[in-house]
Every structure is written in C-alpha cells, then in structure tokens.
Design an enzyme around this catalytic site. Structure first.
Site, PDB file in Angstrom:
ATOM      1  N   TYR A  22      -3.314   1.365  -0.500  1.00 31.86           N
ATOM      2  CA  TYR A  22      -3.651   1.861  -1.838  1.00 31.86           C
ATOM      3  C   TYR A  22      -4.506   3.125  -1.848  1.00 31.86           C
ATOM      4  O   TYR A  22      -4.783   3.661  -2.911  1.00 31.86           O
ATOM      5  CB  TYR A  22      -4.371   0.760  -2.627  1.00 31.86           C
ATOM      6  CG  TYR A  22      -3.516  -0.459  -2.838  1.00 31.86           C
ATOM      7  CD1 TYR A  22      -2.449  -0.441  -3.730  1.00 31.86           C
ATOM      8  CD2 TYR A  22      -3.753  -1.621  -2.130  1.00 31.86           C
ATOM      9  CE1 TYR A  22      -1.659  -1.562  -3.918  1.00 31.86           C
ATOM     10  CE2 TYR A  22      -2.958  -2.755  -2.312  1.00 31.86           C
ATOM     11  CZ  TYR A  22      -1.915  -2.711  -3.204  1.00 31.86           C
ATOM     12  OH  TYR A  22      -1.126  -3.808  -3.394  1.00 31.86           O
ATOM     13  N   HIS A  97       3.731   1.169  -9.866  1.00 31.85           N
ATOM     14  CA  HIS A  97       3.162   0.477  -8.715  1.00 31.85           C
ATOM     15  C   HIS A  97       2.727   1.540  -7.721  1.00 31.85           C
ATOM     16  O   HIS A  97       3.517   2.436  -7.381  1.00 31.85           O
ATOM     17  CB  HIS A  97       4.170  -0.469  -8.062  1.00 31.85           C
ATOM     18  CG  HIS A  97       4.471  -1.658  -8.900  1.00 31.85           C
ATOM     19  ND1 HIS A  97       3.613  -2.738  -8.990  1.00 31.85           N
ATOM     20  CD2 HIS A  97       5.520  -1.924  -9.704  1.00 31.85           C
ATOM     21  CE1 HIS A  97       4.131  -3.628  -9.818  1.00 31.85           C
ATOM     22  NE2 HIS A  97       5.284  -3.163 -10.266  1.00 31.85           N
ATOM     23  N   SER A  99       1.943   1.197  -4.505  1.00 33.62           N
ATOM     24  CA  SER A  99       2.688   1.043  -3.251  1.00 33.62           C
ATOM     25  C   SER A  99       4.171   0.879  -3.565  1.00 33.62           C
ATOM     26  O   SER A  99       4.560   0.620  -4.702  1.00 33.62           O
ATOM     27  CB  SER A  99       2.180  -0.175  -2.476  1.00 33.62           C
ATOM     28  OG  SER A  99       2.504  -1.362  -3.172  1.00 33.62           O
TER      29      SER A  99
END
Length: 139
Positions: A22, A97, A99
C-alpha cells in the site's frame, strides 16, 4: 461538482499497513494533496471500519454529491449490502483499490461492489483516487 471519497475498513492504516503493498504515504496526506490538485471540485472524505456506517454514507451521498469515489476495502469481496446500496443510489460510484486485487489472494478476485459501480480502478496505488475523480468529472 461535489465528490465524496469514501473509504472502508483498515484504510485509516494506509502508510503503516503493509507498505510493500500500500505504500508509505498516509491516506490523509494523500487526500490533502488530492483536494489541492482538484481545487475546483469540492471533495469531502470519510472513512469507517463499519459496514452499516458506509451504507448510511452512500445513502446520504445521493442528496449531497454528484459522485462517489469508493474504496470498500475487504467489503468489496463480501458485501452484497454495499453492492445493493450502490445500485440503489442514483449517483455514479467509482470503485478504487490501491493494490491490484486480481494479483492477490484468490478470494480477492471477485468484487461485488465493482459489479454495481460505474467504473473500477485497481492497482494504481493512491493515484487511483485521482483517476476516479477525473472519470467522474468527465461524466
């Protein structure tokens, strides 16, 4: 234009949580820079670890915002209720998102909320939020 950036569980830990996945920039710091970058757009942000609170915020957004940038976190893979809410509100929702969920554990490969959203951006890091804002502006 008014946009709500809505974040689900554990996203308050971005910058500390699994930095290899992240990154090390906090979500709060990134959102500050996002607001400066799109200073002609009113951007509000909210994060909750609770599914019902996220549902409430999505329902409230229908009356206050032109669109929602939504990172549902792990709820993307489990929550029919959030998907139903996205379908029920009459404003566009872009799922983000950080990732690439399709390159992670198999249980992350399916997103109920992406099925309901108008667009989904995955794996572009925090910049996915900016891409979602650009998408909403272009609608």
């Amino acid at each position: 234009m008014k946009i709500l950036v809505l974040n689900g569980p554990n996203l308050n830990l971005i910058g500390k949580r699994e930095p290899a996945i992240y990154g090390d920039q906090s979500l709060d710091d990134y959102l500050k820079s996002l607001k400066k970058r799109f200073n002609d757009v009113k951007i509000d942000a909210f994060q909750s670890n609770h599914e019902g609170v996220l549902i409430d915020k999505l329902q409230e957004a229908m009356k206050k915002y032109d669109g929602v940038v939504f990172n549902p976190g792990g709820y993307a893979h489990t929550s029919i209720a959030l998907a139903d809410t996205i379908r029920a509100i009459q404003i566009p929702v872009v799922e983000v998102h950080i990732s690439n969920i399709y390159e992670r554990e198999e249980y992350r490969h399916h997103s109920f909320t992406a099925e309901a959203a108008v667009h989904s951006i995955v794996g572009h890091g925090l910049e996915g939020y900016a891409e979602a804002v650009v998408f909403l502006i272009g609608r």
